[in-house]
Every structure is written in C-alpha cells, then in structure tokens.
Design an enzyme around this catalytic site. Structure first.
Site, PDB file in Angstrom:
ATOM      1  N   THR A 208       0.843  -1.197   0.000  1.00 58.52           N
ATOM      2  CA  THR A 208       0.000   0.000   0.000  1.00 58.52           C
ATOM      3  C   THR A 208       0.876   1.245   0.000  1.00 58.52           C
ATOM      4  O   THR A 208       1.979   1.240   0.541  1.00 58.52           O
ATOM      5  CB  THR A 208      -0.933   0.044   1.227  1.00 58.52           C
ATOM      6  OG1 THR A 208      -0.145   0.053   2.422  1.00 58.52           O
ATOM      7  CG2 THR A 208      -1.885  -1.144   1.229  1.00 58.52           C
ATOM      8  N   ASN A 210       1.015   4.890   1.491  1.00 55.71           N
ATOM      9  CA  ASN A 210       0.450   5.611   2.617  1.00 55.71           C
ATOM     10  C   ASN A 210       0.368   7.091   2.271  1.00 55.71           C
ATOM     11  O   ASN A 210       1.387   7.764   2.139  1.00 55.71           O
ATOM     12  CB  ASN A 210       1.317   5.401   3.856  1.00 55.71           C
ATOM     13  CG  ASN A 210       0.663   5.897   5.123  1.00 55.71           C
ATOM     14  OD1 ASN A 210      -0.424   5.465   5.477  1.00 55.71           O
ATOM     15  ND2 ASN A 210       1.329   6.812   5.806  1.00 55.71           N
ATOM     16  N   GLU A 257      -4.580   4.538   3.200  1.00 52.76           N
ATOM     17  CA  GLU A 257      -3.688   3.529   2.617  1.00 52.76           C
ATOM     18  C   GLU A 257      -4.259   3.065   1.284  1.00 52.76           C
ATOM     19  O   GLU A 257      -5.405   2.612   1.219  1.00 52.76           O
ATOM     20  CB  GLU A 257      -3.520   2.357   3.575  1.00 52.76           C
ATOM     21  CG  GLU A 257      -2.829   2.759   4.879  1.00 52.76           C
ATOM     22  CD  GLU A 257      -2.767   1.603   5.869  1.00 52.76           C
ATOM     23  OE1 GLU A 257      -3.747   0.827   5.935  1.00 52.76           O
ATOM     24  OE2 GLU A 257      -1.752   1.484   6.572  1.00 52.76           O
TER      25      GLU A 257
END
Length: 307
Positions: A208, A210, A257
């Site tokens: 992911t 952020n 995320e």
C-alpha cells in the site's frame, strides 16, 4: 485556464468595472457553485464583459472554526479548479482578521473599491461583513446606489434540498459517497504525498501507498473504498483504506492507505490524487491475519471487476 489574481494592495480594482462576478467561498466547486459561475458567464456574454469567480484566498472557517473544519479541497486546488470552469478570471481576496471585522458596507467598499461590477451572482444564503451581519437585502441596497445588479440564486438539487459544501461534508462523513459525488458533479478526491507506512501490507503481500492527509482535509468517513489513484499522469484502479486500521489499532494512526492494482513502482515522496468511487465496507477488526487478507483480497477483486 483563467488567470488567478490575488486582490492585495497592488491589485487594480478597476478590473471589476463592468464585469459579472460570482461570489463565494466555493469549497468543493460543486454543482451549485458551477451553476452560479455559469450565470456569471451568461450575464458577461450578454453585456460583453468579463466573467469573474470572486472568492477568498482561504476558507474563512479556517480562521474561526479551524478545529472542526473538514474541507473538501485545499485552497490551491479550489482556486485551480475555479480557473478551469470557463470564467475569464479568478480573484482571491486576502481574508484577514481585519478584513473579517469590516462592517457590511466597509466589506463591500474594500472588496470592490471604485471598480463595481455590473452584475454580482450569489446564493440566497450569502452573508458578509463582521459576524455575517450583511445579507442579500443589505447587498441589494448597497448595489442600487452603485449601479450593480444583484442576482441571488436558489442552489438546490433535484430533491429540493440546498446544494452546499456542508451538506456534502455530512454525506461524506456518513459514508454516503454516491450522493456526495452526485452533488459535487464529480468524484470526491484526496491528495497528498506518499510516505512510508507501517509495513504490514508488504508483509502480507499486498503493498500500500500511505497517503499523508491532514485531518482538516479528510471529511470522508473511515472505511474501505473503490477508487482511482492518479500517479505520474496515469490512472490506476485502487482499493483504499481510510482511517485507523482496526486490526492494528494498537500501533496505527489515522491514515489513507492505497493499494494500487497492477502497479509496482517506488513512489515515496511523490504527489498522489485519489478519486473515491464506491464505499465498500466499514472498518472492523479481524480475528486473525488470514481473515484480514481474505477480506482485503475480496475488496481488490471487487475493484478489479467493477471499476
């Protein structure tokens, strides 16, 4: 794209003379705002004058209600989007405590000087001056003495309810993304800089990005969403987690995320825009990691098949 002017002490207020202005904060530049701007463009064409989006350099609530304010976009994004609506110019008034303390008449004199527009378009609930003491009747009284025609518009949606930034913020806070996007006339988006996250996603094989988003810029409720991520001028499908990851609540912080489908680049430190298309599910804690991975994969599969 229209020119953006800051109406400081160097700005020639004669620029307003004969123009048609739409006046407002314009947070979100939603469908109601765009109608107001189109009305200003119409009267400008009819009178062979300029159409101007007149606004402030900041949202006034940043000064008076900063702790509870949840903005739909940054000031820079707001001015840039206004410049793309088809108006001839955007004029941003510096909003200071001194300016905010002006009486309604002083507010108008300081705004326009001797360059009074021919037409001014506002919403019916338009207020101005110290403690919002001025409203449309006071505006019309002043305008009548200065050769300006005031057009006050009822900015309502199909259901008869007003289209306002506050209404859209409340819809986003309730997870009613479809309704909010309808009133915006576009997908709601967040922007920010990609920062290193906690690392659990990579450990689970689901990387992911952020996104660093200040609380003031996050009216959207916590949850999981189907979205589009814009990176380096390209658009990718994405599954997005907004808020505190409940399974890792002991070490998580509020965040955004973004798992970008079919993307494996290094984008730390880069700007990203995320357009939110569909609310998928609320945040919840999982009993074990395998259950969490299965839920995340189901979200990714939905995004891949439906966006």
């Amino acid at each position: 794209m229209a020119q953006i002017y800051k109406a400081d002490e160097t700005f020639d207020r004669g620029y307003f003379q004969g123009a048609s202005c739409a006046f407002g904060v314009f947070d979100g530049v939603h469908r109601g705002h765009r109608f107001l701007l189109s009305c200003a463009q119409d009267t400008a064409r009819q009178n062979d004058g300029k159409s101007i989006a007149l606004t402030f350099d900041i949202d006034p609530d940043e000064m008076f209600h900063a702790q509870r304010l949840r903005k739909l976009m940054s000031n820079e994004e707001r001015l840039e989007m206004l410049a793309q609506t088809g108006v001839d110019a955007v004029v941003a008034l510096p909003f200071t405590r001194e300016f905010a303390a002006s009486s309604p008449e002083e507010f108008l004199v300081r705004t326009f000087g001797t360059g009074v527009p021919a037409h001014l378009h506002v919403g019916f609930d338009f207020h101005f001056g110290a403690k919002a003491a001025g409203a449309v009747p006071e505006l019309r009284t002043w305008a009548d003495g200065h050769g300006m025609q005031v057009h006050a518009h009822d900015l309502k949606s199909e259901d008869g309810a007003p289209i306002t930034a506050t209404r859209i913020r409340l819809l986003l806070a309730d997870g009613k993304l479809d309704e909010a996007n309808h009133l915006l006339g576009r997908p709601y988006f967040m922007t920010g800089i990609v920062r290193p996250g906690r690392g659990e996603g990579a450990d689970m094989g689901i990387r992911t990005a952020n996104l660093e988003v200040p609380d003031q810029m996050r009216p959207l409720s916590d949850g999981v969403y189907g979205a589009y991520a814009h990176v380096d001028g390209k658009r990718y499908k994405a599954a997005v987690n907004v808020g505190v990851a409940a399974t890792f609540a002991d070490r998580a912080t509020a965040t955004c995320e973004v798992h970008i489908l079919d993307f494996d680049g290094d984008i730390y430190g880069q700007y990203m825009k995320v357009e939110f298309m569909k609310w998928l599910r609320p945040m919840r804690a999982f009993d074990d990691i395998s259950e969490l991975i299965a839920a995340v994969q189901a979200n990714i599969d939905w995004v891949r098949e439906n966006l």
